[in-house]
Design a protein around this motif. Structure first.
Motif, PDB file in Angstrom:
ATOM      1  N   ILE A  93      25.993  32.041  58.611  1.00 21.57           N
ATOM      2  CA  ILE A  93      25.053  30.914  58.541  1.00 21.57           C
ATOM      3  C   ILE A  93      24.249  31.140  57.263  1.00 21.57           C
ATOM      4  O   ILE A  93      23.397  32.022  57.195  1.00 21.57           O
ATOM      5  CB  ILE A  93      24.131  30.864  59.781  1.00 21.57           C
ATOM      6  N   HIS A  94      24.595  30.372  56.241  1.00 20.20           N
ATOM      7  CA  HIS A  94      24.021  30.613  54.912  1.00 20.20           C
ATOM      8  C   HIS A  94      22.630  29.999  54.775  1.00 20.20           C
ATOM      9  O   HIS A  94      22.315  28.987  55.420  1.00 20.20           O
ATOM     10  CB  HIS A  94      24.931  30.005  53.833  1.00 20.20           C
ATOM     11  N   LYS A 101      25.498  19.866  48.920  1.00 20.47           N
ATOM     12  CA  LYS A 101      25.692  21.217  49.471  1.00 20.47           C
ATOM     13  C   LYS A 101      24.341  21.855  49.787  1.00 20.47           C
ATOM     14  O   LYS A 101      24.146  22.424  50.861  1.00 20.47           O
ATOM     15  CB  LYS A 101      26.447  22.110  48.479  1.00 20.47           C
ATOM     16  N   ALA A 102      23.420  21.766  48.837  1.00 20.23           N
ATOM     17  CA  ALA A 102      22.104  22.383  49.026  1.00 20.23           C
ATOM     18  C   ALA A 102      21.367  21.723  50.190  1.00 20.23           C
ATOM     19  O   ALA A 102      20.877  22.395  51.104  1.00 20.23           O
ATOM     20  CB  ALA A 102      21.285  22.250  47.748  1.00 20.23           C
ATOM     21  N   VAL A 107      20.635  23.683  53.778  1.00 19.71           N
ATOM     22  CA  VAL A 107      19.276  24.047  54.197  1.00 19.71           C
ATOM     23  C   VAL A 107      18.934  23.344  55.518  1.00 19.71           C
ATOM     24  O   VAL A 107      18.434  23.969  56.466  1.00 19.71           O
ATOM     25  CB  VAL A 107      18.257  23.707  53.075  1.00 19.71           C
ATOM     26  N   GLU A 108      19.263  22.052  55.598  1.00 16.26           N
ATOM     27  CA  GLU A 108      19.023  21.334  56.858  1.00 16.26           C
ATOM     28  C   GLU A 108      19.964  21.844  57.958  1.00 16.26           C
ATOM     29  O   GLU A 108      19.560  22.038  59.107  1.00 16.26           O
ATOM     30  CB  GLU A 108      19.246  19.821  56.643  1.00 16.26           C
ATOM     31  N   GLY A 109      21.218  22.103  57.546  1.00 12.14           N
ATOM     32  CA  GLY A 109      22.246  22.493  58.514  1.00 12.14           C
ATOM     33  C   GLY A 109      21.973  23.837  59.152  1.00 12.14           C
ATOM     34  O   GLY A 109      22.272  24.048  60.334  1.00 12.14           O
ATOM     35  N   ALA A 119      26.759  23.981  57.471  1.00 12.82           N
ATOM     36  CA  ALA A 119      26.234  22.621  57.347  1.00 12.82           C
ATOM     37  C   ALA A 119      26.847  21.653  58.354  1.00 12.82           C
ATOM     38  O   ALA A 119      26.489  20.468  58.348  1.00 12.82           O
ATOM     39  CB  ALA A 119      26.485  22.115  55.926  1.00 12.82           C
ATOM     40  N   SER A 120      27.733  22.136  59.254  1.00 12.18           N
ATOM     41  CA  SER A 120      28.544  21.188  60.041  1.00 12.18           C
ATOM     42  C   SER A 120      27.713  20.183  60.835  1.00 12.18           C
ATOM     43  O   SER A 120      28.035  18.984  60.852  1.00 12.18           O
ATOM     44  CB  SER A 120      29.528  21.949  60.948  1.00 12.18           C
TER      45      SER A 120
END
Ligand code: FAD
Length: 372
Positions: free
Chosen positions: A49-50, A61-62, A66-68, A358-359
């Motif tokens: 989990i990045h 992506k960013a 971050v939200e994901g 981010a899924s």
């Protein structure tokens, strides 16, 4: 129309989308060519989990990472999907690397990741006594997730929402018709059949460029290049000597972020993945035993306890890259294709890392494209 929404591909992203859209829409179909979910990239990754530390801010992506990350932790708590918010150390093993650490921290702050902590040698030893580092950056919000359980949960919720999942059927053709699309499939008995759908979501991972071409969208800029990543495992009992994710300071080209240590929910510890563009788009999951020396040498810099025979080839994954070798980082391509003449056709191409993290956020974003 036979279906309101059809999703092609039951990897972690297609499944997350299916769960999300089946909450608000009736007749949602998810089509997968394999006999079950997650048989490709979604079960061949690091399961991290990045936090989105290294790269620039202005990208999908960013935003979605971050939200994901937050949405994924919430989701795992809600449905008891196994995860571990173990944190990640980015370690500097030389004076030159120490100089890079502050730059990474500043980039992360710009990305909205303000919780990184610089650790001195003694503090690192307190957390991870068996690793070598002169200085480190600690990311407390990074973690790991059991990706199989996550996909299973997305699948269960989709079915409970009334969605229909069809395994063992490959999409072979998509044709634009009045108010939607006709989709042709071939099933495991080699029988062809077709149905119609108002909206089509292409979440076909490594072949998403080919699925896009089926409808008529061929774009050299969206051509997928298979990029292999190999892992070695650290054999027991030395796997017990590391408890967190440990990454070296990344190299400037950023095609990969260096051979790092990932842990999994089962207590396994892996080194990798490395980065190698395959010359052609073949599913080459072969392990390269001859890479053992290179993996060992890279990891030995910060894992002083490691001996050559402590590691063994473990697994490979293939990144669906649209970024050509040497090019700057490319963003996820998530697009409702009305501008190209295909209303209601949504493409997801180049869904490499951090696609797992981010899924949930990607599913939310795709749902907003449908509503708009
Ligand atoms: C080495 C590696 C490490 C990674 N590490 C991380 C990480 O630590 N954290 C993170 O957030 N992300 C990571 N990722 C990225 C993450 O794994 C992907 O972003 C994610 O798995 C992509 O999911 P997907 O559903 O788009 O693709 P996939 O899992 O590839 O699913 C696509 C599905 O579509 C199906 N399909 C294709 N064509 C058709 C067709 N014509 N008809 C029917 N079905 C079709 C395929 O069979 C497949 O099941 C990593 C990736 C790799 C390769």
């Amino acid at each position: 129309m036979d279906a309101e929404i059809t999703i092609i591909g039951a990897g972690v992203i297609g499944l997350a989308i299916a769960e999300k859209v089946s909450k608000g829409h009736s007749s949602v179909f998810l089509i997968e060519k394999h006999p079950s979910f997650g048989q490709e990239t979604s079960s061949r990754n690091s399961e991290v989990i990045h936090a989105w530390i290294y790269y620039t801010k202005d990208s999908l992506k960013a935003r979605l990472c971050v939200e994901g990350k937050k949405l994924l932790y919430d989701y795992c708590r809600k449905y008891a999907v196994p995860f571990n918010n173990c944190g990640k150390l980015i370690v500097a093993t030389s004076e030159e690397e120490i100089a890079v650490i502050e730059g990474i921290r500043q980039t992360a702050i710009k990305n909205g990741v303000g919780d990184l902590i610089v650790l001195r040698r003694e503090e690192i030893a307190g957390m991870e006594p068996n690793i070598f580092a002169l200085e480190a950056l600690f990311s407390p919000s990074t973690g790991i997730v059991d990706s199989h359980s996550l996909m299973k949960q997305y699948e269960t919720n989709t079915i409970n929402n009334g969605g229909l999942i069809v395994y063992g059927s490959e999409v072979t053709g998509i044709r634009r018709i009045n108010n939607g699309y006709e989709i042709t499939l071939i099933d495991s008995d080699k029988k062809n059949y077709s149905f119609t759908s108002r909206i089509v979501i292409n979440s076909a991972g490594l072949t998403s460029d080919k699925v896009s071409e089926m409808v008529g969208i061929k774009d050299d800029n969206l051509q997928i290049l298979f990029c292999k990543g190999e892992y070695f495992r650290i054999n027991p009992p030395k796997n017990r000597l590391v408890n967190r994710l440990v990454y070296p300071v990344p190299h400037p080209n950023m095609e990969g972020i260096g051979i790092h240590v990932t842990i999994d929910m089962g207590g396994g510890v892996k080194l990798g993945p490395d980065v190698k563009y395959l010359g052609s788009n073949v599913y080459d999951y072969k392990l390269t035993a001859s890479k053992q020396e290179a993996f060992y040498k890279s990891a030995k810099k910060f894992l002083p306890f490691l001996e050559y025979d402590d590691i063994a080839p473990e697994m490979t994954g293939i990144r669906p890259k649209i970024q050509k070798p040497g090019e700057p980082l490319r963003d996820f391509y998530i697009m409702e294709e009305s501008d190209r003449g295909y209303p209601g056709f949504i493409n997801l191409i180049g869904m490499e890392s951090p696609g797992l993290t981010a899924s949930v956020a990607i599913a939310k974003y795709v749902n907003s494209l449908i509503i708009n």
